[in-house]
Design a protein around this motif. Structure first.
Motif, mmCIF file in Angstrom:
data_model
loop_
_atom_site.group_PDB
_atom_site.id
_atom_site.type_symbol
_atom_site.label_atom_id
_atom_site.label_comp_id
_atom_site.label_asym_id
_atom_site.label_seq_id
_atom_site.Cartn_x
_atom_site.Cartn_y
_atom_site.Cartn_z
ATOM 1 N N GLY A 37 46.341 -14.702 8.779
ATOM 2 C CA GLY A 37 47.191 -15.194 7.752
ATOM 3 C C GLY A 37 48.697 -15.542 8.463
ATOM 4 O O GLY A 37 48.774 -15.097 9.439
ATOM 5 N N SER A 38 49.404 -15.981 7.767
ATOM 6 C CA SER A 38 50.842 -16.338 8.275
ATOM 7 C C SER A 38 51.701 -15.125 8.370
ATOM 8 O O SER A 38 52.712 -14.929 9.253
ATOM 9 N N TYR A 80 39.351 -17.018 12.485
ATOM 10 C CA TYR A 80 40.216 -16.022 12.507
ATOM 11 C C TYR A 80 40.165 -15.200 14.044
ATOM 12 O O TYR A 80 40.721 -14.795 14.438
ATOM 13 N N GLY A 132 47.802 -8.447 4.589
ATOM 14 C CA GLY A 132 48.595 -9.442 4.216
ATOM 15 C C GLY A 132 48.217 -9.279 2.368
ATOM 16 O O GLY A 132 47.018 -8.462 2.296
ATOM 17 N N ILE A 133 48.691 -10.222 1.702
ATOM 18 C CA ILE A 133 48.188 -10.361 0.202
ATOM 19 C C ILE A 133 48.152 -11.871 -0.194
ATOM 20 O O ILE A 133 49.100 -12.648 0.400
ATOM 21 N N HIS A 138 44.317 -11.072 -3.861
ATOM 22 C CA HIS A 138 43.316 -10.603 -2.910
ATOM 23 C C HIS A 138 43.865 -9.934 -1.457
ATOM 24 O O HIS A 138 45.094 -10.161 -1.025
ATOM 25 N N GLY A 140 42.105 -8.792 2.451
ATOM 26 C CA GLY A 140 40.992 -9.457 3.223
ATOM 27 C C GLY A 140 40.623 -10.750 2.485
ATOM 28 O O GLY A 140 41.320 -11.469 1.961
ATOM 29 N N PHE A 141 39.217 -10.876 2.275
ATOM 30 C CA PHE A 141 38.745 -11.720 1.356
ATOM 31 C C PHE A 141 38.278 -11.025 0.133
ATOM 32 O O PHE A 141 37.116 -11.870 -0.451
ATOM 33 N N THR A 161 42.243 -19.479 -3.498
ATOM 34 C CA THR A 161 42.197 -19.303 -2.061
ATOM 35 C C THR A 161 42.061 -20.311 -1.124
ATOM 36 O O THR A 161 42.486 -20.766 -0.148
ATOM 37 N N ASN A 165 44.687 -21.852 1.541
ATOM 38 C CA ASN A 165 44.246 -21.786 3.068
ATOM 39 C C ASN A 165 43.997 -23.366 3.408
ATOM 40 O O ASN A 165 44.056 -23.396 4.696
ATOM 41 N N PHE A 168 45.865 -24.901 6.632
ATOM 42 C CA PHE A 168 45.733 -24.622 7.867
ATOM 43 C C PHE A 168 44.282 -25.787 8.455
ATOM 44 O O PHE A 168 44.055 -25.577 9.737
ATOM 45 N N LYS A 202 54.341 -14.804 -3.343
ATOM 46 C CA LYS A 202 53.630 -13.513 -3.390
ATOM 47 C C LYS A 202 54.213 -12.638 -4.518
ATOM 48 O O LYS A 202 53.788 -11.472 -4.665
HETATM 49 C C1 GLP Z 1 43.671 -15.232 3.586
HETATM 50 C C2 GLP Z 1 43.292 -13.803 4.589
HETATM 51 C C3 GLP Z 1 43.889 -12.735 4.011
HETATM 52 C C4 GLP Z 1 45.639 -12.926 4.018
HETATM 53 C C5 GLP Z 1 45.834 -14.084 2.906
HETATM 54 C C6 GLP Z 1 47.413 -14.200 2.717
HETATM 55 O O1 GLP Z 1 43.032 -15.226 2.680
HETATM 56 N N1 GLP Z 1 42.024 -13.727 4.207
HETATM 57 O O2 GLP Z 1 43.789 -11.517 4.806
HETATM 58 O O3 GLP Z 1 46.286 -11.830 3.550
HETATM 59 O O4 GLP Z 1 44.998 -15.209 3.494
HETATM 60 O O5 GLP Z 1 47.614 -15.107 3.758
HETATM 61 P P1 GLP Z 1 49.048 -15.578 4.133
HETATM 62 O O6 GLP Z 1 49.634 -14.357 5.162
HETATM 63 O O7 GLP Z 1 48.983 -16.777 5.100
HETATM 64 O O8 GLP Z 1 49.688 -15.858 2.873
#
Ligand code: GLP
Length: 254
Positions: A37-38, A80, A132-133, A138, A140-141, A161, A165, A168, A202
């Motif tokens: 994730g970012s 990933y 991350g969140i 969530h 992870g996933f 989700t 996502n 990307f 977030k």
């Molecule tokens: C994805 C990953 C998570 C990550 C989340 C947030 O869904 N599976 O592990 O925490 O994205 O991503 P970002 O950090 O880009 O907001």
């Protein structure tokens, strides 16, 4: 739970990298649970910088990643696995055989989940899990509604989700609909957990995870029950929490 406010994304990344760095210095053969994730990109950049300076050595370290899109292999730029190589592994001296990521190309879900559970068990458990969140809470996933006692499993990604996502991917339709993810049970078995969160999108998830009830509808809320969680977040991500609380110097909320 200890919560620390970062001034900005760079500060957040440096603070998170400092904690990971301390783990590697104190236990060179530590098992790091890694995230994509970012959010963690800056953390990885900082760790790479310290590695290049000679301050960090990953030659004995091991890593297990949280998740992988089902259907994507390491050659796929959106996988990933590819992310981890580009943003971290290719720039440090971690041994390739010591890095583990779920195999997105395995079509036998049962087989892949069991294999990954064995991988985690065989490295003796995770010393420090970076998280991350997601905007829906969530980790992870592990999407809202997930049972807290799951180990590695195959997840149907939520609309939320997939939308989040999609940035990307070339188009929303290209986002895989399924993923392999370490389960909440495996995450909770990590000795230490470090969660990072940046940005206004977030704020709600972070507030519900830290101040709300512990519920599968907000997967990260389970972290309230772990005895060694550090959260580093910027002001935007802490916005709702800071309306109701003050963060004391020790990282506790008042
Ligand atoms: C994805 C990953 C998570 C990550 C989340 C947030 O869904 N599976 O592990 O925490 O994205 O991503 P970002 O950090 O880009 O907001």
């Amino acid at each position: 739970m200890r919560i620390y406010q970062a001034h900005d994304y760079n500060d957040l990344s440096r603070k998170a990298a400092n904690i990971i760095s301390a783990q590697i210095i104190m236990k060179p053969d530590a098992v790091l649970g890694l995230a994509t994730g970012s959010s963690p990109v800056g953390t990885y950049q900082q760790l790479i910088e310290w590695y290049r300076k000679g301050d960090l050595d990953f030659c004995e370290a091991k890593s297990v990643n949280l998740d992988e899109y089902k259907g994507l292999g390491p050659e796929d730029e959106q996988s990933y696995s590819h992310f981890m190589h580009v943003h971290f592994f290719d720039h440090i001296n971690i041994r390739p055989e010591n890095t583990c990521i779920p195999n997105g190309l395995e079509t036998d879900e049962e087989k892949e989940c069991q294999r990954y559970n064995k991988v985690i068990a065989s490295c003796g458990g995770i010393d420090l899990q970076l998280l991350g969140i997601g905007c829906n809470g969530h980790i992870g996933f592990n999407e809202p509604g997930i049972a807290f006692d799951k180990e590695t499993h195959c997840v149907a990604l939520s609309e939320n989700t997939i939308n989040a996502n999609a940035r990307f991917f070339a188009s929303r339709d290209d986002v895989p609909k399924f993923a392999y993810s370490m389960g909440i049970k495996s995450i909770m078995q990590a000795k230490k957990i470090l969660l990072i969160a940046a940005g206004e999108n977030k704020a709600q998830a972070l507030y519900q995870s830290i101040c709300g009830p512990i519920t599968p509808s907000v997967p990260a809320s389970i972290l309230q029950l772990h005895n060694n969680v550090t959260i580093i977040a910027d002001e935007a991500a802490l916005r709702i929490i800071l309306k109701e609380h003050v963060i004391l110097p020790g990282g506790h909320l008042k």
